[in-house]
Structure formats: C-alpha cells, structure tokens
Design a protein around this motif. Structure first.
Motif, PDB file in Angstrom:
ATOM      1  N   ALA A  73      -2.985   7.563   0.037  1.00  0.00           N
ATOM      2  CA  ALA A  73      -3.378   6.136   0.129  1.00  0.00           C
ATOM      3  C   ALA A  73      -3.582   5.399  -1.271  1.00  0.00           C
TER       4      ALA A  73
ATOM      5  N   LYS B 133      -2.945  -0.098  -0.842  1.00  0.00           N
ATOM      6  CA  LYS B 133      -4.121  -0.030   0.174  1.00  0.00           C
ATOM      7  C   LYS B 133      -5.263   0.607  -0.258  1.00  0.00           C
TER       8      LYS B 133
ATOM      9  N   PRO C 195      -8.221   2.419   1.369  1.00  0.00           N
ATOM     10  CA  PRO C 195      -8.758   3.027   2.795  1.00  0.00           C
ATOM     11  C   PRO C 195     -10.109   3.104   2.717  1.00  0.00           C
TER      12      PRO C 195
END
Length: 440
Positions: A54, A193, A195
């Motif tokens: 990620a 992204k 996370p």
C-alpha cells in the motif's frame, strides 16, 4: 570585476553515444549505494511487512524528489558564478556552516558507522557460519581503509559497480523468488493510499517522514565531491550529471521496491514481528531455505560495505573541506581538502571508532539503524534551508542558473516537509533511546 563563471575545456570528454554515456556514469551510483545501505533494507522490509504494497508510492515519490533536490545541489557545484563548491556557498550564506558541517560529519560518521559495522559483522557471521561480529567487522573495516586511501577514484567506481551487481542479484532475485504480485506493485506505486496505522506511528507520519528525509542525509552534500573527483567541472557537464543521477535513482527505486516486495509477500498478514536482522533472515530461511537466507545476507553485505566506504570518503571530504573553509574565512582555501591530514584522520575515525558497537551487549543492528535514520532527520531544516537559499539567489549562483519557480517549489516543499519530519524524528529517537535504556 565580473564573477560570471567561464567555461573551461578541461576534464574528461563528453560522451556522444549511449554506450559512452553508460560507461561514464559513476558518481550517482556511489552516492545512492552509499545512501541505500542497511537502513533501506530494514525499513523497506518492515514497511512491506506492516503495510503490504500500500505505501510503495512513497518510495517512488521520495526518490523522484531526491533526484530533483540533489540535482539542484549539483547545479550549484557545476554552474555557480564563483566557481566554488557547495560547502563554500553555504559558508558564504553564513560562516558558521563550515564548522557546523565539519563537526556534524565527524559525529554522524561515528553514528552511521555504528550500525554499518554491526550490520557487516552480522551478515558475514551468517554467510560464513563462524567467527564473531567484531572480528568480521574489523576485517572489512581494514579492507575499506585500504580502498579509501587508494588515490585513484576509478578504482572506487569499480568497487561500487561490483557491489551493485551483487545487490541486484540478491534483492531482485529474492523478490522474484518469493513471487511478487504485479498488480499489487502497480497499485502500491500508482494508488496513493494511506492504510490504517500499524505499529507506533500512523501511515501519514511515515509518509511525511520518508519524503522529508530525502534532504537530511549528509550524503546529498557528498555528491558534488564525487563529481569533482570524476573531473566534471563547469556547466558543460550539467546534462551528463543529470543523466548520471537519474540512472542511479532508477536503480535505487528498483532495489528498494524489491526488498519491499519481500516484506509484503513474506510478512504482511502473517502476524510476524521483525525486530532484528536475524528475524528477517530466519523468516527467509523458513520459506526459501538456506539459499534464500544466503542470498539475503549477501545483499545486506553489499549494501553495508558500499555505505561503509562511501560514508568514509564523503564525510571525510566534508569535514576536511569544512575545516579549511572555516580557517580561510572568505578568502581562498589554504590547502586541498582531499589530501589534508584531517581527511585521513576523519576516515580512520569513521571506520575504526564504531567497532566498539560490535562488542557483545551492544544494541542490535536494526535498533541502531532505526535510531540513526531518525536522528539524521533533525539536520534537514538546516541543510535544506541553506541549499534552497544558495540555489535561489543570484548573488550566490548567478542570474543564469538560479532556481526557476518550480525549482523553488521543490526546495520549499522539501524544507517544509522537513519541519514536520523533524518533530516525529525527535519523538521517535527519544522513545527508542528510552526503550534501550530500560532494557539495559
């Protein structure tokens, strides 16, 4: 009297073919392999284990920013109107930069050397299966001394290119062996992204810290010294320098993403917790057998050895140059920082004094690495701010080559990210040292 930099047709000839360009590359490889070191292996492996694919985009963005940032530093070295080095420009901005960088190079040289000595000793014990960490560390520090004191720059390039080949086989081979997910890599690199938090700090703070840290390493200031040793002097080498560092950054992105992939595939989602270098190698041994473990430690050895040599050369020159500039004030340097006795003294200090950290009972490799990488972030505002000033103002670099608006944007972004990263860095160093003292 005009201060405009005059072109002088000296130094090696400019390449004209693709093959000649590749053969001429070198300073960038030395700097990025010095910076790659064990810190990237530890941090990328642990980040991949915590977040999977990620956060891979941070590596790509941080290194692209580093390319732009360091290329602006190199622009000052090659194109400034005074024909001086970057440290001279910083001292022109404020005279205390010279003694400050001298002291920082000496102090940080020991701190960097602490985890490098431990890392190279531990990796050799794992590869050979015998001996103690301090014995192997002492051996390779002596080898590094021999290489650093060899007066021919070309031999240094050869050593680093051989180590690059070993690193590529090790890290890329491991990534291929564990079976990477192409779709996961693409998503991790191109989908920005953030996370959920894993561990002590949330992913946003990690992202800011990694982006900001690109300006904190003193090895960014060492790149101009390797350009000088290569013989690249003057604006005529500006394009060649940009290609040189671009290739080096691409290499670093590939190697960093490779070890991140290993962490993402082997650790993420398993609940495994990595605290030491041996934890990583044990996990590889369980999944890939002794061959995977050996391949991993060969990569660690190559990464640490290049860092050991590169830091000794680069920081030795920064310290020596800083001392001579401090003594000379605003006048011409009295002596050559490359041959000054202080250069050799600092090199010996950087390579020999950290061996004390290899003795039994000292902190382990991963602990020293994480503390050191956090500690250096504190330097970022001072370095990034000064470098921004001397590349933006015409009285330093000259009207022709001073930063354009977007270059000022890059320098400003690095500086303000540095302020955020410094806060998190101070906190993490304090907590890590406190934890080590409690365990002692």
């Amino acid at each position: 009297m005009s201060h405009e930099l005059k072109e002088v047709d000296v130094g090696p000839p400019l390449p004209s073919t693709f093959r000649q360009y590749l053969r001429s590359m070198g300073p960038g490889i030395i700097v990025v392999l010095t910076g790659l070191g064990a810190g990237d292996i530890v941090e990328c492996g642990i980040s991949g284990g915590n977040y999977g694919y990620a956060l891979m985009w941070i590596i790509a963005v941080a290194l692209i920013m580093r390319y732009l940032f360091v290329s602006l530093i190199a622009k000052y070295q090659l194109c400034n109107q005074h024909g001086e080095g970057v440290l001279d420009g910083l001292a022109r901005l404020h005279p205390w930069y010279a003694p400050f960088l001298m002291v920082v190079a000496i102090v940080m040289g020991h701190i960097y050397g602490s985890y490098m000595s431990v890392g190279i000793g531990e990796s050799c014990v794992a590869i050979a299966g015998f001996g103690a960490t301090w014995q192997w560390a002492t051996l390779w520090c002596l080898v590094a001394l021999a290489i650093v004191f060899w007066p021919v720059y070309g031999y240094l390039e050869i050593v680093f290119k051989v180590m690059l080949a070993l690193l590529a086989v090790s890290l890329i081979g491991l990534a291929a062996w564990v079976g990477p997910s192409p779709s996961g890599i693409l998503e991790g690199v191109f989908e920005f992204k953030l996370p959920e938090q894993k561990g002590e700090f949330d992913s946003l703070l990690i992202a800011i810290g990694m982006l900001g840290a690109i300006g904190g390493s003193l090895m960014n200031l060492a790149y101009p010294y390797f350009l000088d040793q290569k013989g690249w002097k003057g604006p005529r080498y500006r394009r060649l320098q940009m290609y040189d560092f671009l290739l080096a950054v691409i290499v670093m992105i590939v190697l960093d993403l490779a070890i991140w992939t290993v962490g993402a595939e082997l650790i993420y989602g398993t609940g495994a917790h990595i605290e030491t270098l041996e934890d990583l190698s044990t996990l590889l041994s369980k999944v890939l057998g002794s061959g995977g473990r050996l391949l991993f430690h060969l990569g660690v050895f190559a990464a640490v050895f290049t860092s050991l040599v590169g830091h000794a050369v680069g920081l030795g020159m920064i310290a020596s140059h800083g001392y001579l500039r401090w003594q000379a004030g605003s006048g011409p340097l009295q002596g050559d920082y490359r041959t000054h006795p202080l250069y050799r003294a600092v090199v010996v200090w950087i390579l020999v004094s950290p061996l004390v950290w290899t003795l039994p009972g000292m902190p382990n490799f991963v602990q020293l690495t994480l503390i050191t990488n956090s500690l250096q972030v504190v330097l970022i505002p001072i370095l990034a701010g000064g470098l921004w000033m001397i590349t933006a103002r015409r009285r330093f670099i000259g009207e022709k080559y001073r930063n354009r608006w977007w270059e000022n944007g890059i320098m400003g972004l690095v500086f303000f990210l540095a302020l955020f990263a410094t806060v998190g860095s101070v906190k993490s160093v304090f907590e890590a040292v406190q934890s080590l003292l409690q365990r002692a």
